[in-house]
Scaffold this active site. Sequence first.
Site, PDB file in Angstrom:
ATOM      1  N   HIS A  68      22.040   4.908   2.889  1.00  0.00           N
ATOM      2  CA  HIS A  68      21.949   6.366   2.883  1.00  0.00           C
ATOM      3  C   HIS A  68      23.094   6.909   3.731  1.00  0.00           C
ATOM      4  CE1 HIS A  68      20.440  10.427   3.162  1.00  0.00           C
ATOM      5  NE2 HIS A  68      19.473  10.115   2.305  1.00  0.00           N
ATOM      6  N   GLU A 125      19.551  17.601  -5.375  1.00  0.00           N
ATOM      7  CA  GLU A 125      20.126  16.588  -4.485  1.00  0.00           C
ATOM      8  C   GLU A 125      21.353  15.961  -5.130  1.00  0.00           C
ATOM      9  OE1 GLU A 125      15.987  15.367  -2.159  1.00  0.00           O
ATOM     10  OE2 GLU A 125      16.921  13.902  -3.492  1.00  0.00           O
ATOM     11  N   HIS A 150      19.185   1.736   3.388  1.00  0.00           N
ATOM     12  CA  HIS A 150      18.106   2.634   2.973  1.00  0.00           C
ATOM     13  C   HIS A 150      17.238   2.095   1.839  1.00  0.00           C
ATOM     14  CE1 HIS A 150      16.020   6.399   2.519  1.00  0.00           C
ATOM     15  NE2 HIS A 150      16.473   6.584   1.298  1.00  0.00           N
ATOM     16  N   LYS A 156      -0.180  -5.206   5.261  1.00  0.00           N
ATOM     17  CA  LYS A 156      -0.004  -6.084   6.430  1.00  0.00           C
ATOM     18  C   LYS A 156      -0.119  -5.345   7.752  1.00  0.00           C
ATOM     19  CE  LYS A 156       5.091  -6.380   6.545  1.00  0.00           C
ATOM     20  NZ  LYS A 156       6.210  -7.337   6.533  1.00  0.00           N
ATOM     21  N   ARG A 161      25.274   8.729  -3.540  1.00  0.00           N
ATOM     22  CA  ARG A 161      25.192   8.153  -2.202  1.00  0.00           C
ATOM     23  C   ARG A 161      26.229   7.081  -1.924  1.00  0.00           C
ATOM     24  NH1 ARG A 161      18.581   7.679  -1.544  1.00  0.00           N
ATOM     25  NH2 ARG A 161      18.224   9.903  -1.296  1.00  0.00           N
ATOM     26  N   SER A 167       0.799  -1.228   0.000  1.00  0.00           N
ATOM     27  CA  SER A 167       0.000   0.000   0.000  1.00  0.00           C
ATOM     28  C   SER A 167       0.829   1.273   0.000  1.00  0.00           C
ATOM     29  CB  SER A 167      -0.922   0.006   1.223  1.00  0.00           C
ATOM     30  OG  SER A 167      -0.147  -0.023   2.421  1.00  0.00           O
ATOM     31  N   GLY A 168       2.004   1.242  -0.633  1.00  0.00           N
ATOM     32  CA  GLY A 168       2.779   2.458  -0.799  1.00  0.00           C
ATOM     33  C   GLY A 168       2.336   3.191  -2.057  1.00  0.00           C
ATOM     34  N   ARG A 181      20.922   3.869  -6.950  1.00  0.00           N
ATOM     35  CA  ARG A 181      19.772   4.732  -7.210  1.00  0.00           C
ATOM     36  C   ARG A 181      20.144   6.194  -7.085  1.00  0.00           C
ATOM     37  NH1 ARG A 181      15.391   7.069  -3.965  1.00  0.00           N
ATOM     38  NH2 ARG A 181      16.448   6.348  -2.096  1.00  0.00           N
ATOM     39  N   GLN A 214      11.663  11.650   2.679  1.00  0.00           N
ATOM     40  CA  GLN A 214      11.679  13.076   3.022  1.00  0.00           C
ATOM     41  C   GLN A 214      11.946  13.961   1.815  1.00  0.00           C
ATOM     42  OE1 GLN A 214      14.754  13.313   5.954  1.00  0.00           O
ATOM     43  NE2 GLN A 214      13.431  12.789   7.653  1.00  0.00           N
ATOM     44  N   LEU A 222      10.378   7.348  -6.064  1.00  0.00           N
ATOM     45  CA  LEU A 222       8.949   7.643  -6.010  1.00  0.00           C
ATOM     46  C   LEU A 222       8.370   7.824  -7.406  1.00  0.00           C
ATOM     47  CD1 LEU A 222       8.748  10.068  -2.940  1.00  0.00           C
ATOM     48  CD2 LEU A 222       8.033   7.679  -3.028  1.00  0.00           C
ATOM     49  N   ALA A 280       3.365   2.910  -5.079  1.00  0.00           N
ATOM     50  CA  ALA A 280       3.212   2.031  -6.236  1.00  0.00           C
ATOM     51  C   ALA A 280       1.873   1.298  -6.193  1.00  0.00           C
ATOM     52  CB  ALA A 280       4.365   1.028  -6.288  1.00  0.00           C
TER      53      ALA A 280
END
Length: 529
Positions: free
Chosen positions: A244, A116, A353, A36, A292, A12-13, A388, A48, A394, A15
């Site tokens: 991260h 970023e 992360h 779950k 990163r 349920s994120g 990544r 964030q 996202l 995606a």
Amino acid sequence: MIRKFDFLVIGSGVAGMSYALQCAESGKGRVALICKTTLDEANTAKAQGGVASVTNMEVDDFEKHIHDTMVAGDYISDPAAVRQVVENAPAGIQRLVKWGVNFDRNEDGTFDLHREGGHSEFRILHHADDTGFEIQRGLMAAVRKHPKITVLEHHFAVEIITQHHLGVEVTRRTTDIECFGAYVIDPDTKKIDTFLSKVTVLATGGVGAVYASTTNPNIATGDGIAMAYRAKATVADMEFVQFHPTALYHQGESHPAYLITEAMRGYGGILRLPNGEEFMQKYDKRLSLAPRDIVARAIDKEMKRHGLDHVCLDVTHKDPEETKHHFPNIYKKCLSIGIDITKDYIPVTPCQHYMCGGIKVDLDGCSSIKRLYALGECSCTGLHGGNRLASNSLIEAVVYADKAAAHSIAHINEYTYNDEIPEWDDAGTMTNEEKVLIAQDAKEVGQIMLSYVGIVRSNLRLHRAWTRLDLLYEETEELFKRVKATRDICELRNMINVGYLITRWALERHESRGLHYTLDYPKHALDHQ
């Protein structure tokens, strides 16, 4: 109990909810959204920094974003997947806005863009420093009010259903594996129900709980990857685990660790040793804005060299009011432990992360198993490659949810329910009274992975992890066969499966590349750690 849905979404994120909304809006059938815990507890809500999308066309363009992504991924990324995500990102942003997600804007109404690490331009859309929470909030509101979506909270998927459950031998060489739904634990009855579906989607998120220290919520136990692997789906790139560089260091808090967003370094934050000395100039010309993997390994090396348990991020040279405006939640969190970020250094340390690998999918989000899609962090689209790029995850989830929804909707009428699927058989099993074994084994998995399969690896460490995980696997499988399936033992099985996959893929890559850095095949300036 047998339940039937046209679209079965596990997770349920961003995606899972994006996919569910698009399928529901198509009018092609009923959607079940299984989570779950509760609908609001997902990795998405913890993000964030923001969402990467080319927005200011006067200075930015798709080719720049594509180039930045390929460079960050160490050129392992699939160029077709990179182009698909980058070029469809603006449309994805508009869908989020349509569903009620708010992004910060300037006074003239344009999006307020951040920059970023690894990005050549300002292209990060955000909502203060809780962008993921805002996306989750907006999507939850849209999902809850849609009449064709059934939300099933506190339901846990145990296994996806294939021909294997009809007594057919299924191996990794079987070419026509098909998914018919999933076996799911009902929280009220404690029994395992049979969910039959025409299409099944795994959007179960990441693997952070496999490591003893992570920014992920405790529910991130790699369930989708493990279920798909057991069903003989193809997985890929599991060695590329992103750490991260800047999780808040605070004794007593490790799981989940509090994330200090990448945007704070884009804002001008400088990495320093506790004595104030800068160090990133020794590792990369981009300094604190390097990708990163480079920053995380640099911090790891400095900590080992000086015997430190953290380094520091410094924003004390920035305007205090501006800092509090841009990062209100980080300011509040740090203040709660006695750190005023406008005056004090922020203690930070690398922390697990993100998983760049996962269930291998094509450009439509289809896995190697027919009628089974994988989206979000549990999938391997090829976008991330070896590492990544910040804030690409996202938007990847939104774009691939759109592609998978379109593909599902186009083919849904070709599928039927398989009514021959047997119900879950737990005859002869007993209630598990040995909860202490499961809790202890889960802790052991976390320590094994953090110690031996972390930022810096070696064949000796990896083989040691393999041996320990193999013993845990044998013990856990034996216990699983004897007791009734519960969420805790299923999660432990999944964690061990995922730990094994990360370790195996790491052993098979005989080079240091992207996020995989090994002392046996050292590379560049971070040798001999």
